[in-house]
Design a protein around this motif. Structure first.
Motif, PDB file in Angstrom:
ATOM      1  N   LYS A 228      -9.041  -2.696  -0.545  1.00 13.53           N
ATOM      2  CA  LYS A 228      -8.661  -3.053   0.832  1.00 13.53           C
ATOM      3  C   LYS A 228      -9.136  -4.464   1.167  1.00 13.53           C
ATOM      4  O   LYS A 228     -10.230  -4.870   0.788  1.00 13.53           O
ATOM      5  N   SER A 229      -8.292  -5.208   1.907  1.00 20.44           N
ATOM      6  CA  SER A 229      -8.714  -6.532   2.376  1.00 20.44           C
ATOM      7  C   SER A 229      -8.639  -6.578   3.905  1.00 20.44           C
ATOM      8  O   SER A 229      -9.420  -5.926   4.580  1.00 20.44           O
ATOM      9  N   PHE A 230      -7.680  -7.302   4.465  1.00 23.46           N
ATOM     10  CA  PHE A 230      -7.565  -7.466   5.912  1.00 23.46           C
ATOM     11  C   PHE A 230      -6.410  -6.625   6.456  1.00 23.46           C
ATOM     12  O   PHE A 230      -5.607  -6.084   5.701  1.00 23.46           O
ATOM     13  N   ALA A 231      -6.309  -6.538   7.775  1.00 27.20           N
ATOM     14  CA  ALA A 231      -5.246  -5.762   8.414  1.00 27.20           C
ATOM     15  C   ALA A 231      -4.060  -6.671   8.735  1.00 27.20           C
ATOM     16  O   ALA A 231      -4.154  -7.519   9.627  1.00 27.20           O
ATOM     17  N   PRO A 232      -2.945  -6.526   8.018  1.00 22.76           N
ATOM     18  CA  PRO A 232      -1.775  -7.366   8.307  1.00 22.76           C
ATOM     19  C   PRO A 232      -1.154  -7.022   9.664  1.00 22.76           C
ATOM     20  O   PRO A 232      -1.255  -5.892  10.131  1.00 22.76           O
TER      21      PRO A 232
ATOM     22  N   ASP B  82      -5.454  -3.621   5.027  1.00 24.00           N
ATOM     23  CA  ASP B  82      -6.329  -2.595   5.604  1.00 24.00           C
ATOM     24  C   ASP B  82      -5.492  -1.699   6.505  1.00 24.00           C
ATOM     25  O   ASP B  82      -5.023  -2.116   7.565  1.00 24.00           O
ATOM     26  N   TYR B  83      -5.310  -0.445   6.068  1.00 26.45           N
ATOM     27  CA  TYR B  83      -4.551   0.529   6.854  1.00 26.45           C
ATOM     28  C   TYR B  83      -5.421   1.734   7.204  1.00 26.45           C
ATOM     29  O   TYR B  83      -4.926   2.840   7.389  1.00 26.45           O
ATOM     30  N   GLY B  84      -6.744   1.488   7.252  1.00 24.03           N
ATOM     31  CA  GLY B  84      -7.674   2.549   7.601  1.00 24.03           C
ATOM     32  C   GLY B  84      -8.168   3.354   6.421  1.00 24.03           C
ATOM     33  O   GLY B  84      -8.881   4.349   6.599  1.00 24.03           O
ATOM     34  N   GLN B  85      -7.811   2.938   5.208  1.00 23.83           N
ATOM     35  CA  GLN B  85      -8.224   3.664   4.008  1.00 23.83           C
ATOM     36  C   GLN B  85      -9.625   3.230   3.566  1.00 23.83           C
ATOM     37  O   GLN B  85     -10.226   2.324   4.151  1.00 23.83           O
ATOM     38  N   ASP B  86     -10.147   3.873   2.526  1.00 24.33           N
ATOM     39  CA  ASP B  86     -11.441   3.485   1.966  1.00 24.33           C
ATOM     40  C   ASP B  86     -11.356   2.082   1.372  1.00 24.33           C
ATOM     41  O   ASP B  86     -10.272   1.596   1.034  1.00 24.33           O
ATOM     42  N   ASP B  87     -12.523   1.460   1.212  1.00 23.48           N
ATOM     43  CA  ASP B  87     -12.560   0.095   0.676  1.00 23.48           C
ATOM     44  C   ASP B  87     -11.947   0.010  -0.713  1.00 23.48           C
ATOM     45  O   ASP B  87     -11.240  -0.945  -1.038  1.00 23.48           O
ATOM     46  N   VAL B  88     -12.247   1.001  -1.549  1.00 23.93           N
ATOM     47  CA  VAL B  88     -11.730   1.023  -2.919  1.00 23.93           C
ATOM     48  C   VAL B  88     -11.213   2.421  -3.223  1.00 23.93           C
ATOM     49  O   VAL B  88     -11.910   3.415  -2.991  1.00 23.93           O
ATOM     50  N   GLU B  89      -9.985   2.506  -3.709  1.00 18.52           N
ATOM     51  CA  GLU B  89      -9.379   3.778  -4.101  1.00 18.52           C
ATOM     52  C   GLU B  89      -8.794   3.630  -5.501  1.00 18.52           C
ATOM     53  O   GLU B  89      -8.541   2.515  -5.964  1.00 18.52           O
ATOM     54  N   VAL B  90      -8.555   4.753  -6.142  1.00 18.55           N
ATOM     55  CA  VAL B  90      -7.939   4.737  -7.465  1.00 18.55           C
ATOM     56  C   VAL B  90      -6.698   5.624  -7.435  1.00 18.55           C
ATOM     57  O   VAL B  90      -6.768   6.797  -7.052  1.00 18.55           O
TER      58      VAL B  90
ATOM     59  N   TYR C  69       0.802  -1.225   0.000  1.00 15.60           N
ATOM     60  CA  TYR C  69       0.000   0.000   0.000  1.00 15.60           C
ATOM     61  C   TYR C  69       0.836   1.277   0.000  1.00 15.60           C
ATOM     62  O   TYR C  69       0.460   2.282  -0.604  1.00 15.60           O
ATOM     63  N   SER C  70       1.998   1.255   0.658  1.00 14.19           N
ATOM     64  CA  SER C  70       2.810   2.478   0.737  1.00 14.19           C
ATOM     65  C   SER C  70       3.350   2.907  -0.620  1.00 14.19           C
ATOM     66  O   SER C  70       3.754   4.060  -0.792  1.00 14.19           O
ATOM     67  N   TYR C  71       3.360   2.013  -1.607  1.00 17.42           N
ATOM     68  CA  TYR C  71       3.792   2.398  -2.951  1.00 17.42           C
ATOM     69  C   TYR C  71       2.704   3.188  -3.682  1.00 17.42           C
ATOM     70  O   TYR C  71       2.972   3.795  -4.717  1.00 17.42           O
ATOM     71  N   PHE C  72       1.495   3.181  -3.132  1.00 15.14           N
ATOM     72  CA  PHE C  72       0.403   3.965  -3.707  1.00 15.14           C
ATOM     73  C   PHE C  72       0.145   5.228  -2.879  1.00 15.14           C
ATOM     74  O   PHE C  72       0.102   6.326  -3.416  1.00 15.14           O
TER      75      PHE C  72
ATOM     76  N   LEU D 268       5.018   2.755   5.718  1.00 17.54           N
ATOM     77  CA  LEU D 268       4.851   1.322   5.933  1.00 17.54           C
ATOM     78  C   LEU D 268       5.974   0.551   5.260  1.00 17.54           C
ATOM     79  O   LEU D 268       6.509   0.978   4.239  1.00 17.54           O
ATOM     80  N   TRP D 269       6.295  -0.624   5.825  1.00 11.56           N
ATOM     81  CA  TRP D 269       7.337  -1.449   5.228  1.00 11.56           C
ATOM     82  C   TRP D 269       6.841  -2.073   3.928  1.00 11.56           C
ATOM     83  O   TRP D 269       5.703  -2.518   3.810  1.00 11.56           O
ATOM     84  N   ALA D 270       7.704  -2.094   2.931  1.00 10.46           N
ATOM     85  CA  ALA D 270       7.453  -2.817   1.684  1.00 10.46           C
ATOM     86  C   ALA D 270       8.809  -3.153   1.085  1.00 10.46           C
ATOM     87  O   ALA D 270       9.764  -2.380   1.211  1.00 10.46           O
ATOM     88  N   GLY D 271       8.905  -4.302   0.446  1.00  9.77           N
ATOM     89  CA  GLY D 271      10.206  -4.752  -0.044  1.00  9.77           C
ATOM     90  C   GLY D 271      10.246  -4.971  -1.541  1.00  9.77           C
ATOM     91  O   GLY D 271       9.432  -4.439  -2.301  1.00  9.77           O
ATOM     92  N   GLY D 272      11.207  -5.813  -1.955  1.00 15.99           N
ATOM     93  CA  GLY D 272      11.449  -6.036  -3.369  1.00 15.99           C
ATOM     94  C   GLY D 272      10.322  -6.746  -4.087  1.00 15.99           C
ATOM     95  O   GLY D 272      10.034  -6.456  -5.255  1.00 15.99           O
ATOM     96  N   ALA D 273       9.681  -7.718  -3.415  1.00 13.56           N
ATOM     97  CA  ALA D 273       8.576  -8.433  -4.053  1.00 13.56           C
ATOM     98  C   ALA D 273       7.453  -7.466  -4.409  1.00 13.56           C
ATOM     99  O   ALA D 273       6.858  -7.542  -5.492  1.00 13.56           O
ATOM    100  N   GLU D 274       7.175  -6.542  -3.486  1.00 14.13           N
ATOM    101  CA  GLU D 274       6.107  -5.575  -3.713  1.00 14.13           C
ATOM    102  C   GLU D 274       6.432  -4.644  -4.877  1.00 14.13           C
ATOM    103  O   GLU D 274       5.576  -4.379  -5.731  1.00 14.13           O
TER     104      GLU D 274
END
Length: 383
Positions: free
Chosen positions: A67-71, A51-59, A13-16, A22-28
């Motif tokens: 959004k799905s579940f909270a990791p 799920d990081y507290g954002q809307d269900d669907v964003e563009v 999510y942090s790439y958007f 938030l942490w994100a690595g090479g796979a992401e």
């Protein structure tokens, strides 16, 4: 028919949303790069994230983010069913023809099952070499490995980064994988001579002190402590250490504390992807101290600027040695010797630099690698 592709990555999510630290690595980042290239070609692309507290669907641009579940929250066992329902709901919202996941996950088996239930295709991209082992190299709990094995065997396609990964998948899963190498955006409007000038300019006023670079999360398998020791052993060079907390905060804090004691080593901390290129561009060489990887994105980031690589163990398919774009040393002591040799032989460094520059442009352009994914996905939905 317009191809619809959905990428699953709870931690992307942090790439958007750049405001999320938030942490994100090479796979992401590999999934995001392919997704952006597909979207630029008119393919309908979506991303299922956490799920990081954002809307269900964003563009974001041309990509729909769902959004799905909270990791990383709560007890994974207790929330298992609820998390699965959220993933299934997100997949139905995406309504894609093909779903793609990258790197071993607790959710691989479930994604394969849900895709089949929805009469869609599921594909899995290898992220690290232990993804090719039936026991996940002992890095994951047994129940997670069982779900993962189910997902791999039910996947409509498995994508490997290297020939070695293809071989391991054949041996351990009886799966014939498709080889698609990692991709990266290739800067335009510059030449290799420009890259050499950047390094030369970075040395001006510093008595041509060579600067070695290490980039990664502080995980034990990446062994950043060896980079700290390398700096101690070569006081005539400068060293830059970039990275954030991995999966062990105490380990991270010890590395930072040790790094602060080394006069010729600078610890920068975590650097966002949009700001990191300048470090690769000015480095004399990239150092890799890991004992387990897939195909490090740091290699591609350095090679696009002609920065060679010195590694102890990680040389995917023998590319570094075969192509002459650095050295695989096999031991820490040999790493010290190779780094000193590179410091004293600018012609050797420039030769490696030219080889790295040429190799990455020929083999890892994200436009070409994204086309590989598109062709694979189109074949799958045509079956």
């Amino acid at each position: 028919m317009l191809l619809k592709v959905c990428f699953f990555s709870p931690t992307a999510y942090s790439y958007f949303d750049k405001s999320k630290n938030l942490w994100a690595g090479g796979a992401e980042i590999q999934q995001v790069l392919v997704a952006r290239e597909m979207a630029a070609r008119g393919i309908e692309v979506s991303f299922i994230v956490g799920d990081y507290g954002q809307d269900d669907v964003e563009v974001f641009g041309d990509i729909t983010v769902i959004k799905s579940f909270a990791p990383f929250k709560g007890n994974r066992k207790l929330r298992f069913i609820l998390d699965m329902l959220k993933i299934y709901r997100a997949m139905k919202i995406a309504d894609a023809d093909v779903y793609n996941q990258r790197s071993t996950s607790f959710y691989t088996g479930q994604l394969a099952y849900f895709a089949a239930r929805l009469k869609k295709k599921f594909t899995f991209s290898i992220g690290i070499d232990y993804n090719c082992l039936s026991d996940c190299g002992g890095f994951l709990p047994k129940i997670m490995c069982r779900l993962y094995r189910y997902g791999i065997r039910k996947a409509d396609a498995v994508i490997a980064q290297t020939e070695q990964q293809k071989k391991l998948l054949r041996e351990n899963f009886d799966v014939e994988a498709t080889l698609i190498r990692n991709g990266i955006y290739i800067p335009t409007g510059t030449s290799h001579d420009d890259a050499l000038d950047k390094v030369e300019n970075a040395l001006q006023g510093k008595e041509k002190t060579r600067e070695f670079l290490w980039v990664g999360s502080f995980r034990k398998r990446k062994r950043p402590e060896l980079f700290v020791e390398l700096a101690r052993r070569i006081p005539e060079a400068r060293f830059t250490l970039i990275g954030g907390v991995g999966d062990d905060k105490d380990y991270y804090e010890k590395i930072v504390k040790d790094a602060e004691k080394v006069e010729n080593l600078r610890y920068v901390g975590f650097v966002p992807p949009e700001r990191i290129d300048s470090y690769y561009r000015k480095a004399f060489a990239l150092i890799n101290t890991s004992y387990l990887e897939g195909f490090p994105n740091t290699y591609l980031h350095s090679w696009i600027y002609g920065t060679p690589t010195l590694t102890i163990e990680i040389d995917p398919d023998g590319i570094i040695e075969r192509e002459g774009i650095g050295r695989k040393t096999g031991s820490f002591e040999e790493l010290v010797r190779s780094a000193r040799e590179l410091c004293s032989d600018e012609n050797l460094r420039n030769h490696m630099s030219q080889r790295a520059w040429n190799y990455v442009r020929k083999n890892h352009d994200i436009k070409d690698r994204s086309q590989d994914y598109i062709e694979l996905f189109e074949r799958l939905i045509a079956e």
